[in-house]
Design an enzyme around this catalytic site. Structure first.
Site, PDB file in Angstrom:
ATOM      1  N   ILE A   1       0.836  -1.204   0.000  1.00  0.00           N
ATOM      2  CA  ILE A   1       0.000   0.000   0.000  1.00  0.00           C
ATOM      3  C   ILE A   1       0.870   1.252   0.000  1.00  0.00           C
ATOM      4  O   ILE A   1       0.662   2.172  -0.795  1.00  0.00           O
ATOM      5  CB  ILE A   1      -0.956  -0.001   1.206  1.00  0.00           C
ATOM      6  CG1 ILE A   1      -1.964  -1.143   1.074  1.00  0.00           C
ATOM      7  CG2 ILE A   1      -1.684   1.341   1.324  1.00  0.00           C
ATOM      8  CD1 ILE A   1      -2.824  -1.365   2.308  1.00  0.00           C
TER       9      ILE A   1
ATOM     10  N   ARG B   1      -4.600   1.728  11.116  1.00  0.00           N
ATOM     11  CA  ARG B   1      -5.509   1.362  12.193  1.00  0.00           C
ATOM     12  C   ARG B   1      -5.562   2.513  13.187  1.00  0.00           C
ATOM     13  O   ARG B   1      -4.579   3.228  13.389  1.00  0.00           O
ATOM     14  CB  ARG B   1      -5.047   0.085  12.898  1.00  0.00           C
ATOM     15  CG  ARG B   1      -5.237  -1.201  12.110  1.00  0.00           C
ATOM     16  CD  ARG B   1      -6.712  -1.543  11.943  1.00  0.00           C
ATOM     17  NE  ARG B   1      -6.934  -2.834  11.293  1.00  0.00           N
ATOM     18  CZ  ARG B   1      -7.084  -3.011   9.994  1.00  0.00           C
ATOM     19  NH1 ARG B   1      -7.011  -1.962   9.177  1.00  0.00           N
ATOM     20  NH2 ARG B   1      -7.314  -4.216   9.485  1.00  0.00           N
TER      21      ARG B   1
ATOM     22  N   GLU C   1     -14.427   2.360  16.406  1.00  0.00           N
ATOM     23  CA  GLU C   1     -15.126   2.697  15.174  1.00  0.00           C
ATOM     24  C   GLU C   1     -16.581   2.258  15.278  1.00  0.00           C
ATOM     25  O   GLU C   1     -16.822   1.068  15.506  1.00  0.00           O
ATOM     26  CB  GLU C   1     -14.462   2.031  13.961  1.00  0.00           C
ATOM     27  CG  GLU C   1     -13.091   2.579  13.651  1.00  0.00           C
ATOM     28  CD  GLU C   1     -12.387   1.868  12.515  1.00  0.00           C
ATOM     29  OE1 GLU C   1     -11.307   2.327  12.117  1.00  0.00           O
ATOM     30  OE2 GLU C   1     -12.915   0.839  12.017  1.00  0.00           O
TER      31      GLU C   1
ATOM     32  N   HIS D   1     -13.713   4.114   7.615  1.00  0.00           N
ATOM     33  CA  HIS D   1     -12.894   2.926   7.338  1.00  0.00           C
ATOM     34  C   HIS D   1     -13.295   2.293   6.002  1.00  0.00           C
ATOM     35  O   HIS D   1     -13.741   1.152   5.931  1.00  0.00           O
ATOM     36  CB  HIS D   1     -13.021   1.895   8.473  1.00  0.00           C
ATOM     37  CG  HIS D   1     -11.874   0.920   8.505  1.00  0.00           C
ATOM     38  ND1 HIS D   1     -11.468   0.287   9.649  1.00  0.00           N
ATOM     39  CD2 HIS D   1     -11.051   0.463   7.528  1.00  0.00           C
ATOM     40  CE1 HIS D   1     -10.449  -0.517   9.393  1.00  0.00           C
ATOM     41  NE2 HIS D   1     -10.180  -0.422   8.097  1.00  0.00           N
ATOM     42  N   ILE D   2     -13.084   3.055   4.936  1.00  0.00           N
ATOM     43  CA  ILE D   2     -13.532   2.637   3.599  1.00  0.00           C
ATOM     44  C   ILE D   2     -12.365   2.509   2.620  1.00  0.00           C
ATOM     45  O   ILE D   2     -12.550   2.610   1.404  1.00  0.00           O
ATOM     46  CB  ILE D   2     -14.581   3.622   3.038  1.00  0.00           C
ATOM     47  CG1 ILE D   2     -14.085   5.076   3.097  1.00  0.00           C
ATOM     48  CG2 ILE D   2     -15.898   3.481   3.795  1.00  0.00           C
ATOM     49  CD1 ILE D   2     -15.015   6.080   2.423  1.00  0.00           C
TER      50      ILE D   2
END
Length: 328
Positions: free
Chosen positions: A162, A244, A273, A292-293
């Site tokens: 990532i 996170r 969350e 959190h998408i």
């Protein structure tokens, strides 16, 4: 519950916010007898021996010793996404059960999300939308400004798949890329994205206009960014977190945003969350929050499902498991 002749797979549910993706149910039922957690809990004696795999979607169902002890035929736990902080890998291995995840499926959309948050925070997109759509807005100020992205310095904490894809995107914005990682990338990989390795995290924090967290949550990275680290950042800097929530000390972040220690923040992840509706972070104007998408695209989620199916089928057939997570 579906075809009794197919391998039993435990899922959180078939619908609702905490169930598996409803669009994927038909595809999964071609290969597996899907047994919901509720069905299992209501009749453990009947369903326990039939379950050969657990399909984790959105971190559910939760895996603990009691569940593992109730599934004598379990061979694999297949978890959507790349994060593993919701799994006790040593405990799972002690039951002789394999684990697989879906790292390739999430890297591009999550990198896109990281850049989207960076741009949104830099140019104050959410604030701008609120101003432009407010019923009492009568004129736009010519002195309403954000931060320049082109030519700015991006500090990446984490340079896995990532992080590297974010560096590729940052290069297109002519950004200077610094990175801090457990292991340094190969020279040719650094050169391909124009990235410079910072052995010292402090050095990266002091030099960066944007600091982006793209690292896994481990005991070593929990609260990696706290009051001291925030104080090292430029007062014009923006912190972005797509890893996170527990990577950041949220109390320290709130104080830093309120007192001008840093300019702003953009978080796709928090702890918990969602945040409680009265949480002070929700009242700040210099923070952008998303639910959190990072991997939440139709294409990525379908690839995740297909990768999980492939791993489960390989395990049940005694074949090498794609994306198997090896206990270190």
């Amino acid at each position: 519950m579906g075809d009794q002749d197919l391998p039993g797979v435990l899922v959180s549910g078939l619908e609702g916010s905490y169930g598996i993706c409803e669009d994927h149910v038909g595809d999964l039922q071609k290969h597996f007898n899907l047994i919901t957690l509720q069905e299992f809990l209501e009749n453990k004696m009947q369903f326990g021996p039939k379950i050969q795999a657990v399909y984790i979607w959105g971190g559910r169902p939760a895996i603990d010793q009691e569940l593992l002890g109730s599934l004598p035929s379990l061979k694999i736990i297949a978890s959507a996404g790349v994060g593993l902080d919701h799994l006790d890998l040593k405990l799972i291995a002690s039951f002789g059960v394999k684990v697989a995840n879906t790292p390739q499926a999430v890297s591009s959309p999550t990198a896109d999300m990281g850049m989207a948050l960076l741009l949104a925070a830099a140019r104050r997109v959410v604030e701008g939308h609120m101003l432009a759509s407010a019923p009492d807005t009568e004129k736009f100020s010519t002195n309403w400004m954000g931060q320049e992205v082109t030519g700015a310095t991006l500090g990446l904490i984490g340079m896995g798949s990532i992080g590297y894809k974010i560096a590729q995107r940052a290069k297109a914005f002519e950004m200077k890329v610094l990175y801090h990682n457990r292991r340094r990338r190969k020279l040719e990989e650094e050169e391909a994205v124009g990235a410079t390795y910072c052995e010292s995290l402090d050095d990266l924090l002091q030099r960066s206009d944007f600091v982006l967290l793209a690292v896994s949550l481990t005991p070593q990275t929990q609260r990696l960014i706290g009051k001291r680290e925030l104080s090292l950042m430029k007062p014009t800097a923006i912190l972005i977190n797509i890893g996170r929530g527990l990577l950041v000390d949220q109390d320290a972040l709130m104080e830093a945003l309120q007192t001008g220690v840093i300019k702003g923040a953009a978080l796709d992840v928090t702890y918990p969350e969602p945040l409680p509706r009265d949480h002070p972070l929700l009242k700040l104007r210099n923070i952008t929050l998303t639910p959190h998408i990072g991997s939440a695209t139709h294409q990525a989620r379908r690839q995740m499902m297909e990768n999980l199916v492939e791993s489960i089928l390989a395990s049940l057939n005694g074949l090498p498991i794609p994306n198997e997570v090896l206990l270190k």
